[in-house]
Write an enzyme that holds these catalytic residues in place. Structure first.
Site, PDB file in Angstrom:
ATOM      1  N   ASP A 199       0.864  -1.276  -0.172  1.00  0.00           N
ATOM      2  CA  ASP A 199      -0.147  -0.108   0.204  1.00  0.00           C
ATOM      3  C   ASP A 199       0.836   1.195  -0.070  1.00  0.00           C
ATOM      4  O   ASP A 199       2.029   0.947  -0.142  1.00  0.00           O
ATOM      5  CB  ASP A 199      -0.944   0.046   1.092  1.00  0.00           C
ATOM      6  CG  ASP A 199      -2.357   0.548   0.807  1.00  0.00           C
ATOM      7  OD1 ASP A 199      -2.249   1.812   0.210  1.00  0.00           O
ATOM      8  OD2 ASP A 199      -3.356  -0.042   0.916  1.00  0.00           O
ATOM      9  N   HIS A 269      -3.044   2.967  -4.507  1.00  0.00           N
ATOM     10  CA  HIS A 269      -2.280   2.367  -3.235  1.00  0.00           C
ATOM     11  C   HIS A 269      -0.914   2.016  -3.614  1.00  0.00           C
ATOM     12  O   HIS A 269      -0.497   0.778  -3.165  1.00  0.00           O
ATOM     13  CB  HIS A 269      -3.271   1.517  -2.775  1.00  0.00           C
ATOM     14  CG  HIS A 269      -4.557   2.130  -1.915  1.00  0.00           C
ATOM     15  ND1 HIS A 269      -4.458   2.726  -0.896  1.00  0.00           N
ATOM     16  CD2 HIS A 269      -5.887   2.170  -2.546  1.00  0.00           C
ATOM     17  CE1 HIS A 269      -5.850   3.168  -0.498  1.00  0.00           C
ATOM     18  NE2 HIS A 269      -6.572   2.746  -1.548  1.00  0.00           N
ATOM     19  N   GLU A 333     -10.191   2.747  -5.105  1.00  0.00           N
ATOM     20  CA  GLU A 333      -9.830   4.147  -4.401  1.00  0.00           C
ATOM     21  C   GLU A 333      -8.448   4.396  -5.532  1.00  0.00           C
ATOM     22  O   GLU A 333      -7.313   4.812  -5.098  1.00  0.00           O
ATOM     23  CB  GLU A 333      -9.090   4.033  -3.166  1.00  0.00           C
ATOM     24  CG  GLU A 333     -10.478   3.997  -2.292  1.00  0.00           C
ATOM     25  CD  GLU A 333     -10.200   3.917  -0.651  1.00  0.00           C
ATOM     26  OE1 GLU A 333     -10.935   4.449  -0.099  1.00  0.00           O
ATOM     27  OE2 GLU A 333      -9.157   3.406  -0.466  1.00  0.00           O
TER      28      GLU A 333
HETATM   29  C1  ACM Z   1     -11.009  -0.132   0.816  1.00  0.00           C
HETATM   30  O1  ACM Z   1     -11.580  -0.174   2.035  1.00  0.00           O
HETATM   31  N1  ACM Z   1     -10.599   0.662   0.720  1.00  0.00           N
HETATM   32  C2  ACM Z   1     -11.159  -1.441   0.071  1.00  0.00           C
END
Ligand code: ACM
Ligand code: ZN
Length: 548
Positions: A199, A269, A333
């Site tokens: 991440d 991420h 995201e």
């Molecule tokens: C997430 O909580 N961004 C999958």
């Protein structure tokens, strides 16, 4: 003399009391589908009992060793294990049996008669879940003997996917902590660990072809305090798992019939990787491993062929490490602002002839194209992808499994489109949320409120989902993101006892669920948490939270 008599009497009463207390209770968590009493005396479990397993079966040999270890931890009694070929050896002992007649690949059957105990499964995994049930039925505390009432138990888990997730990027947890997390999962009858390994805040898996991922991407120069406060602790923080450690953890999980699904989150991420190899981004950087929480605009540049090669190279090594069918490729995201500005990403869109369609921008469809490249690559190696529900907005192929996190609705929509789905909605399955509406005395959490009762009452299959789509709901999983979870006791506190409630969602039929009854059974499960010194939220056992 009178004194002695009274002492003897007191001693006799004490012995009887212990004997009564030393009775197994099969009403465990998760509750077996059936517990049918059988006429006849109790079976008396003592140190003289052996744990039989079929000679030559290594999985069953390990199962036997684990049962012996559990019994010793719980009661102090040491039971020897023994390979057997002869059914006559069953008398007076516990026998682990592979029985093709048991209904369900992970189902178990336990038969207790005055003559012995038989734990049967169609597979060694089923036997293991039976071992867990038997273990949980024993009282915790030193004993010379335990009475097991004569009975037949059977249970077949409702869902095949019974997951927990652990984020080891935002905070890094040791191999020992991950193994204990697996032990906790095993106790709760769970079988999938979704391991979030990469991440923005740290890359945690050694990749031999790209050593800077762990060496550079695995470290940040400090961490924000609290919920993105302006104060950064300035302490260098990080770590990663070597490939040897990962193999060790994968083996440890497999010994407990848990498959690990690694997540390499892409194209967003990815700051850990971008800090290590800035050429993978649209702007070329420089980038830093993030010391704050949230969503960054800097993601992989998919206009460059080099990025696709990089991802495939990484996945080659990931596939070597993780033998399970699924690889989680994230997909959540991913802001597309860099792609909108990037000449190479825009060129890719033109080359592919991608045009926006309704609400789906060209960049959203570019993410779909990228995901499909990876999906095809993994499929060519016999693997399948699983990704977050944002993938539904990118036109990915229905063979991609969807993890529904922004509520349960995306999952239901995905199932209607023909995707397999794992339910992990923020409410109530984000275990980084608070467990109570009264948060003043709680360790800092993300926010929200997912009480034990809310978790218990979660139903993964929407009532209006058509009958021919229901099989697409593979199961449920709770997620533990660790922005605010810094140490192992806090990991355990966030998941216990909510995992117990989730276990009943995963195992038992909705009509068999009863929250008050669950709570009475939960106290005995918590005795096991205490035995292992696991941290848990004790208040959840007694309080009724208004906000259910
Ligand atoms: C997430 O909580 N961004 C999958
Ligand atoms: Zn780009």
């Amino acid at each position: 003399m009178r004194h002695l008599l009274i002492s003897l009497l007191v001693a006799a009463v004490a012995v009887t009391a212990t004997a009564q207390g030393n009775k197994a209770d099969y009403r465990v968590v998760p509750l077996p589908d059936r517990i049918d009493g059988i006429k006849g005396a109790d079976f008396r479990l003592t140190e003289q009992c052996l744990v039989n397993y079929p000679a030559g079966d290594r999985n069953m040999e390990r199962n036997a060793a684990m049962l012996s270890q559990y019994v010793e931890e719980m009661t102090g009694m040491h039971l020897s294990t023994r390979p057997t070929v002869n059914t006559k050896d069953r008398t007076g002992n516990i026998s682990l049996i592979i029985d093709p007649k048991v209904n369900g690949d992970e189902a178990y059957s336990i038969l207790v008669t005055p003559k012995g105990v038989e734990i049967s499964g169609k597979t060694a995994a089923g036997v293991f879940f039976g071992i867990q049930a038997l273990r949980k039925s024993l009282p915790v505390g030193t004993a010379q003997a335990i009475n097991l009432p004569a009975a037949q138990l059977v249970s077949n888990p409702r869902f095949g996917y019974r997951g927990m997730h652990l984020d080891c990027s935002r905070h890094f947890f040791s191999v020992a902590t991950v193994k204990r997390y697996l032990d906790i999962m095993a106790l709760h009858g769970m079988n999938r660990l979704h391991w979030h390994l990469t991440d923005d805040q740290g890359w945690r898996v050694e990749i031999k072809k790209y050593p800077r991922l762990a060496e550079v991407g695995g470290w940040r120069n400090g961490t924000t305090l609290g919920h993105n406060s302006p104060v950064n602790d300035g302490i260098r923080y990080g770590g990663y798992y070597t490939q040897e450690e990962i193999r060790d953890i994968v083996r440890y999980a497999a010994d407990r019939y848990i498959t690990i699904i690694p997540e390499i989150d892409m194209p967003g991420h990815m700051l850990g990787a971008l800090a290590a190899y800035p050429e993978l981004g649209c702007t070329g950087g420089p980038y830093e491993v993030w010391g704050k929480w949230g969503v960054t605009d800097d993601i992989l540049c998919v206009g460059k062929d080099h990025t696709l090669q990089f991802v495939k190279d990484v996945l080659d090594e990931v596939m070597q490490l993780f033998p399970g069918e699924y690889i989680h490729i994230g997909g959540d995201e991913s802001p597309r602002v860099r792609w909108q500005e990037c000449p190479l990403c825009q060129q890719r869109i033109r080359d592919l002839g991608i045009k926006s369609e309704g609400k789906k921008s060209a960049e959203a469809l570019l993410q779909g194209w990228f995901t499909t490249q990876i999906q095809d690559y993994l499929a060519a190696h016999g693997r399948r992808i699983i990704g977050w529900d944002e993938l539904l907005g990118c036109d990915v192929d229905p063979s991609a499994t969807i993890m529904s996190w922004r509520g349960a609705e995306p999952g239901a929509e995905g199932a209607k489109l023909g995707h397999d789905v794992v339910m992990t909605p923020v409410g109530p399955l984000y275990f980084d949320y608070y467990q109570t509406s009264s948060t003043w005395n709680e360790p800092t959490a993300f926010g929200g409120c997912n009480t034990l009762e809310k978790v218990y009452n979660f139903e993964p299959v929407a009532e209006d989902l058509p009958a021919d789509k229901r099989h697409h709901i593979l199961g449920a999983q709770a997620n533990l993101w660790t922005e605010y979870v810094t140490c192992e006791p806090q990991v355990q506190y966030q998941v216990l006892p909510r995992m117990a409630a989730l276990a009943e969602v995963q195992w038992i039929q909705p009509e068999a669920k009863d929250y008050q009854d669950f709570k009475t059974r939960l106290t005995r499960l918590v005795d096991i948490y205490k035995l292992y010194h696991w941290t848990y939220r004790a208040k959840s056992l007694v309080e009724e939270d208004e906000e259910k």
